[in-house]
Design a protein around this motif. Structure first.
Motif, mmCIF file in Angstrom:
data_model
loop_
_atom_site.group_PDB
_atom_site.id
_atom_site.type_symbol
_atom_site.label_atom_id
_atom_site.label_comp_id
_atom_site.label_asym_id
_atom_site.label_seq_id
_atom_site.Cartn_x
_atom_site.Cartn_y
_atom_site.Cartn_z
ATOM 1 N N GLY A 20 0.721 -1.244 0.006
ATOM 2 C CA GLY A 20 -0.074 0.076 0.032
ATOM 3 C C GLY A 20 0.822 1.177 -0.182
ATOM 4 N N MET A 21 1.945 1.039 0.703
ATOM 5 C CA MET A 21 2.716 2.442 0.796
ATOM 6 C C MET A 21 3.504 2.606 -0.545
ATOM 7 S SD MET A 21 6.365 3.306 0.916
ATOM 8 C CE MET A 21 7.113 2.006 1.369
ATOM 9 N N PHE A 22 4.263 1.625 -1.389
ATOM 10 C CA PHE A 22 4.593 1.755 -2.418
ATOM 11 C C PHE A 22 3.667 2.071 -3.666
ATOM 12 C CE2 PHE A 22 6.518 0.012 -6.288
ATOM 13 C CZ PHE A 22 7.370 0.817 -6.480
ATOM 14 N N LYS A 28 13.557 11.273 -1.786
ATOM 15 C CA LYS A 28 12.596 10.905 -1.420
ATOM 16 C C LYS A 28 12.092 9.138 -1.252
ATOM 17 C CE LYS A 28 10.089 14.876 -3.176
ATOM 18 N NZ LYS A 28 9.216 15.718 -4.053
ATOM 19 N N ALA A 29 12.559 8.559 -2.411
ATOM 20 C CA ALA A 29 12.524 7.193 -2.405
ATOM 21 C C ALA A 29 13.274 6.537 -1.222
ATOM 22 C CB ALA A 29 12.875 6.638 -3.559
ATOM 23 N N GLY A 30 14.253 7.090 -0.896
ATOM 24 C CA GLY A 30 14.995 6.523 0.170
ATOM 25 C C GLY A 30 14.390 6.841 1.630
ATOM 26 N N GLU A 31 14.044 8.120 1.845
ATOM 27 C CA GLU A 31 12.884 8.349 3.024
ATOM 28 C C GLU A 31 11.907 7.160 3.265
ATOM 29 O OE1 GLU A 31 10.817 12.115 5.054
ATOM 30 O OE2 GLU A 31 11.969 12.272 3.298
ATOM 31 N N ALA A 32 11.301 6.781 2.014
ATOM 32 C CA ALA A 32 10.003 6.059 1.910
ATOM 33 C C ALA A 32 10.431 4.543 1.955
ATOM 34 C CB ALA A 32 9.328 6.081 0.356
ATOM 35 N N GLY A 33 11.516 4.312 2.105
ATOM 36 C CA GLY A 33 12.315 3.019 2.514
ATOM 37 C C GLY A 33 12.017 2.036 1.344
ATOM 38 N N ILE A 34 12.075 2.525 0.268
ATOM 39 C CA ILE A 34 11.944 1.519 -1.134
ATOM 40 C C ILE A 34 13.206 1.232 -1.711
ATOM 41 C CG2 ILE A 34 9.689 2.327 -1.284
ATOM 42 C CD1 ILE A 34 10.516 3.616 -3.842
ATOM 43 N N LEU A 35 14.322 2.000 -1.136
ATOM 44 C CA LEU A 35 15.795 1.483 -1.750
ATOM 45 C C LEU A 35 16.456 0.681 -0.916
ATOM 46 C CD1 LEU A 35 16.916 5.175 -2.836
ATOM 47 C CD2 LEU A 35 15.605 3.493 -4.245
#
Length: 383
Positions: free
Chosen positions: A19-21, A49-56
């Motif tokens: 859901g987050m992604f 922003k992608a790093g902050e979202a935890g997707i990297l």
């Protein structure tokens, strides 16, 4: 529209991550992707922003700054990225966890501590430099050399079709440290982009995936310290191919999701577009072709579910099954999206329609991470 998947295969944590992604793609990527197509990639702020979202680097442990997820999180990214049409424009950029995983598995402690926290934050992008003008799938044929000179390696050669080359802070370079030893003479060196003698070549125009950059790179007597060696000298083939099964299941997941999205878009299109006084959907040919597509998607989804279920139980991926998935599903994706373009008629050839971008993006999937011909060779050796 949401990608249809089997929720029984996923934990609550994976569902929350999905859901987050999905929201991240909708809020941070979809509004900007057309602009990034013109610029050949997003601005550096996007990766923060992608790093902050935890997707990297989703699989990187917390001790190195990562989210501490597992490979199933990467599978979730693949499904959602494939189903969202933005994946056809920037798939290789957003699924670039391969570099962080290779570094985590094979890097020294010093290399891990230096680069992994920066990679998962989006502060340092990396490039995997394997392909050369005269060697693609045949990794053992690379010609880039690294010669030991005291406490340094001197690198000479060139690489081509390198994803994220324009924005990479460093590259993991496959090179020959012993040119007479064949595959046993290949090693992997970390080469920073600011080293003297490193040169970024042309931006390469592609058929699809226009929102991520691909370029050629050159090494002219580039000196790097011996501490930049990844793993053991002469064992580079294992490093470069060690995560290949992960890639070979990731791209079928992306491909199946993309084909599913094309199918959904096409069903909606043919029910609303009229020809000869009636919706295109009413013609028997349309219904028969869509029935075949729906059936192929169901068969492919079942096969992927079996592989995911097997991975959950064993914690490992079967090489032959991954090769079969990469071969059959990516070939299936090409057939399905081609038919979906045909149903759209002239509209399907227009870039403003999602099916057009899905079509050009899909063509890469039969090449990337091992061509269909290589997959046939792998499967054939098991017979």
């Amino acid at each position: 529209m949401n990608y249809p998947y089997n929720p029984a295969l996923w934990d609550e944590e994976h569902e929350m991550f999905r859901g987050m992604f999905r929201r991240f793609l909708e809020e941070e990527v979809e509004p900007n992707v057309d602009q990034w197509i013109q610029k050949n990639g997003p601005e550096p702020e996007f990766w923060l922003k992608a790093g902050e979202a935890g997707i990297l680097g989703v699989g990187i442990p917390e001790e190195y700054g990562g989210p501490g997820g597992d490979f199933l999180h990467r599978m979730v990214i693949a499904e959602e990225l494939g189903y969202n049409p933005v994946g056809a424009s920037m798939g290789p950029a957003l699924i670039g966890d391969g570099c962080s995983e290779i570094l985590y598995r094979n890097g020294t402690e010093e290399q891990r501590k230096k680069w992994l926290p920066l990679m998962v934050k989006g502060e340092a992008r990396a490039g995997l430099a394997i392909t050369e003008p005269d060697s693609g799938s045949d990794v053992a044929a690379i010609r880039t050399t690294a010669v030991r000179d005291g406490d340094e390696w001197v690198v000479n050669g060139s690489k081509i079709y390198i994803s994220n080359a324009n924005e990479a802070k460093f590259f993991m370079v496959g090179c020959k440290t012993n040119p007479t030893a064949g595959a046993q003479g290949i090693s992997v060196l970390i080469v920073e982009a600011d080293r003297e003698g490193f040169r970024l070549g042309r931006n390469l125009d592609k058929m699809g995936n226009h929102a991520c950059n691909t370029a050629e790179i050159f090494f002219d007597n580039v000196r790097v310290p011996v501490s930049n060696m990844m793993g053991v000298e002469g064992k580079g083939m294992g490093i470069l191919l060690g995560g290949v099964n992960m890639d070979r299941i990731t791209w079928p997941l992306i491909g199946h999701a993309a084909a599913t999205r094309a199918y959904h878009e096409t069903v909606e299109f043919v029910k609303n577009r009229k020809s000869f006084g009636q919706p295109i959907f009413n013609f028997q040919n349309t219904q028969f072709k869509l029935a075949e597509i729906k059936t192929e998607l169901a068969v492919g989804r079942s096969f992927l579910d079996d592989i995911i279920r097997d991975y959950r139980e064993k914690g490992d991926l079967d090489m032959e099954l991954c090769a079969m998935a990469k071969l059959w599903i990516c070939e299936m994706e090409g057939r399905i999206i081609d038919q979906c373009v045909q149903f759209h008629g002239g509209a399907g050839y227009m870039d403003e329609y999602n099916v057009s971008r899905l079509y050009t993006g899909a063509r890469l999937h039969r090449i990337f991470a091992g061509t269909s011909e290589i997959m046939r060779m792998i499967i054939g050796r098991t017979i």
